[in-house]
Design a protein around this motif. Structure first.
Motif, mmCIF file in Angstrom:
data_model
loop_
_atom_site.group_PDB
_atom_site.id
_atom_site.type_symbol
_atom_site.label_atom_id
_atom_site.label_comp_id
_atom_site.label_asym_id
_atom_site.label_seq_id
_atom_site.Cartn_x
_atom_site.Cartn_y
_atom_site.Cartn_z
ATOM 1 N N ILE A 36 31.714 69.788 113.385
ATOM 2 C CA ILE A 36 30.621 69.974 112.421
ATOM 3 C C ILE A 36 30.476 68.743 111.523
ATOM 4 N N VAL A 37 31.605 68.243 111.008
ATOM 5 C CA VAL A 37 31.546 67.081 110.101
ATOM 6 C C VAL A 37 31.040 65.846 110.851
ATOM 7 N N ALA A 38 31.537 65.598 112.075
ATOM 8 C CA ALA A 38 31.090 64.429 112.845
ATOM 9 C C ALA A 38 29.610 64.561 113.199
ATOM 10 N N GLY A 39 29.164 65.778 113.558
ATOM 11 C CA GLY A 39 27.747 65.984 113.878
ATOM 12 C C GLY A 39 26.849 65.736 112.678
ATOM 13 N N ASN A 40 27.262 66.217 111.505
ATOM 14 C CA ASN A 40 26.467 65.969 110.296
ATOM 15 C C ASN A 40 26.483 64.488 109.916
ATOM 16 N N GLY A 41 27.609 63.817 110.148
ATOM 17 C CA GLY A 41 27.675 62.378 109.889
ATOM 18 C C GLY A 41 26.718 61.608 110.786
ATOM 19 N N LEU A 42 26.636 62.009 112.053
ATOM 20 C CA LEU A 42 25.687 61.362 112.972
ATOM 21 C C LEU A 42 24.249 61.649 112.546
ATOM 22 N N ASN A 43 23.994 62.864 112.036
ATOM 23 C CA ASN A 43 22.648 63.169 111.539
ATOM 24 C C ASN A 43 22.278 62.267 110.368
ATOM 25 N N VAL A 44 23.237 62.025 109.481
ATOM 26 C CA VAL A 44 22.988 61.143 108.332
ATOM 27 C C VAL A 44 22.725 59.717 108.816
ATOM 28 N N LEU A 45 23.473 59.261 109.825
ATOM 29 C CA LEU A 45 23.255 57.911 110.362
ATOM 30 C C LEU A 45 21.885 57.803 111.043
ATOM 31 N N ILE A 46 21.473 58.858 111.737
ATOM 32 C CA ILE A 46 20.128 58.850 112.348
ATOM 33 C C ILE A 46 19.063 58.783 111.256
ATOM 34 N N LEU A 47 19.276 59.528 110.180
ATOM 35 C CA LEU A 47 18.338 59.510 109.060
ATOM 36 C C LEU A 47 18.262 58.117 108.442
ATOM 37 N N ALA A 48 19.427 57.443 108.287
ATOM 38 C CA ALA A 48 19.453 56.090 107.717
ATOM 39 C C ALA A 48 18.767 55.099 108.655
ATOM 40 N N ALA A 49 18.928 55.285 109.975
ATOM 41 C CA ALA A 49 18.301 54.375 110.934
ATOM 42 C C ALA A 49 16.785 54.574 110.979
ATOM 43 N N GLY A 50 16.320 55.823 110.811
ATOM 44 C CA GLY A 50 14.889 56.106 110.910
ATOM 45 C C GLY A 50 14.134 55.848 109.635
ATOM 46 N N GLY A 51 14.820 55.726 108.539
ATOM 47 C CA GLY A 51 14.133 55.508 107.267
ATOM 48 C C GLY A 51 13.961 56.819 106.518
ATOM 49 N N LEU A 52 13.634 56.698 105.243
ATOM 50 C CA LEU A 52 13.539 57.875 104.376
ATOM 51 C C LEU A 52 12.110 58.353 104.191
ATOM 52 N N GLY A 53 11.174 57.733 104.830
ATOM 53 C CA GLY A 53 9.757 58.091 104.639
ATOM 54 C C GLY A 53 9.411 59.407 105.333
ATOM 55 N N PRO A 54 8.405 60.121 104.828
ATOM 56 C CA PRO A 54 8.014 61.409 105.421
ATOM 57 C C PRO A 54 7.231 61.257 106.721
ATOM 58 N N ALA A 55 6.777 60.064 107.049
ATOM 59 C CA ALA A 55 5.925 59.882 108.214
ATOM 60 C C ALA A 55 6.714 59.778 109.511
ATOM 61 N N ASP A 56 8.029 59.618 109.461
ATOM 62 C CA ASP A 56 8.836 59.420 110.666
ATOM 63 C C ASP A 56 9.214 60.776 111.253
ATOM 64 N N VAL A 57 8.380 61.293 112.105
ATOM 65 C CA VAL A 57 8.556 62.620 112.686
ATOM 66 C C VAL A 57 9.624 62.617 113.780
ATOM 67 N N LEU A 58 9.724 61.511 114.533
ATOM 68 C CA LEU A 58 10.695 61.429 115.629
ATOM 69 C C LEU A 58 12.118 61.552 115.102
ATOM 70 N N THR A 59 12.395 60.889 113.996
ATOM 71 C CA THR A 59 13.732 60.969 113.400
ATOM 72 C C THR A 59 14.041 62.390 112.985
ATOM 73 N N GLN A 60 13.090 63.056 112.367
ATOM 74 C CA GLN A 60 13.307 64.431 111.911
ATOM 75 C C GLN A 60 13.502 65.377 113.091
ATOM 76 N N ALA A 61 12.787 65.146 114.182
ATOM 77 C CA ALA A 61 12.940 65.987 115.376
ATOM 78 C C ALA A 61 14.319 65.799 116.004
ATOM 79 N N MET A 62 14.784 64.539 116.044
ATOM 80 C CA MET A 62 16.117 64.272 116.602
ATOM 81 C C MET A 62 17.197 64.927 115.743
ATOM 82 N N ILE A 63 17.067 64.861 114.439
ATOM 83 C CA ILE A 63 18.059 65.461 113.549
ATOM 84 C C ILE A 63 18.044 66.984 113.719
ATOM 85 N N LEU A 64 16.879 67.585 113.794
ATOM 86 C CA LEU A 64 16.780 69.036 113.969
ATOM 87 C C LEU A 64 17.408 69.470 115.289
ATOM 88 N N THR A 65 17.169 68.704 116.357
ATOM 89 C CA THR A 65 17.779 69.007 117.659
ATOM 90 C C THR A 65 19.298 68.892 117.580
#
Length: 192
Positions: A36-65
């Protein structure tokens, strides 16, 4: 890069590190927590790679998956841990007999490889020592031959000097005998 982005990267890396450490435990509960901790850490890294803007839908879809997959795996592992606790009284993952046999065989192979390496090094050292010994013997033989040649040359020179000395003594004796005899007195007055 902003400070928020660096903070996300650092936090994600720390979470992945802690999760991987927990994944190495034998306890299924710790394994679930690590996942769980490693998976959430990878989600945070994906979020950092995709940017913090609301327009990046692909990043949000990958994190949700990734969240859904992590939740499914966690549910499965928790069910395994609960069943293991019911059957054995603990949630430790036991080593498999086949795994131990493979580990022993690998360890024996490592030891055999180390032994082969040591033998090869020993043989190489022995060959080098033999070659050095042969070279030293050859060097000593050459030095002995040279010393014998020099002694023979000195002996020949001494014999030659001795022979010359004898010749000179002989010549001196002959010259002394030639000069030692008395000459007959010369007739001054004519025939007698």
């Amino acid at each position: 890069m902003s400070a928020a982005s660096l903070t996300l990267i650092f936090t994600g890396g720390l979470m992945v590190t802690c999760g991987v450490y927990q994944l190495m435990a034998q306890s299924l509960t710790r394994l679930v927590l690590g996942l769980i901790v490693a998976g959430n850490g990878l989600n945070v890294l994906i979020l950092a790679a995709g940017g913090l803007g609301p327009a990046d839908v692909l990043t949000q879809a990958m994190i949700l998956t990734a969240i859904v997959i992590t939740l499914g795996m966690a549910a499965f592992l928790l069910a395994l841990a609960y069943r293991s606790w019911q059957l054995n009284g603990d949630d430790l993952v036991q080593d498999d007999v086949e795994d131990r046999r493979i580990a022993r065989a690998a360890h024996r192979e490592d030891l055999a490889g180390d032994l082969r390496t040591q033998r090869a090094a020993y043989r190489a050292d022995r060959r080098a020592a033999r070659e050095a010994s042969r070279a030293r013997k050859k060097e000593l033989r050459e030095a002995l031959r040279e010393a014998r040649r020099e002694l023979r040359a000195r002996a020949r020179l001494q014999r030659a000097i001795a022979a010359r000395a004898e010749d000179y003594e002989y010549l001196e004796e002959e010259t002394e005998s030639d000069t030692d005899f008395e000459r007959p007195p010369a007739n001054r007055g004519g025939p007698a």
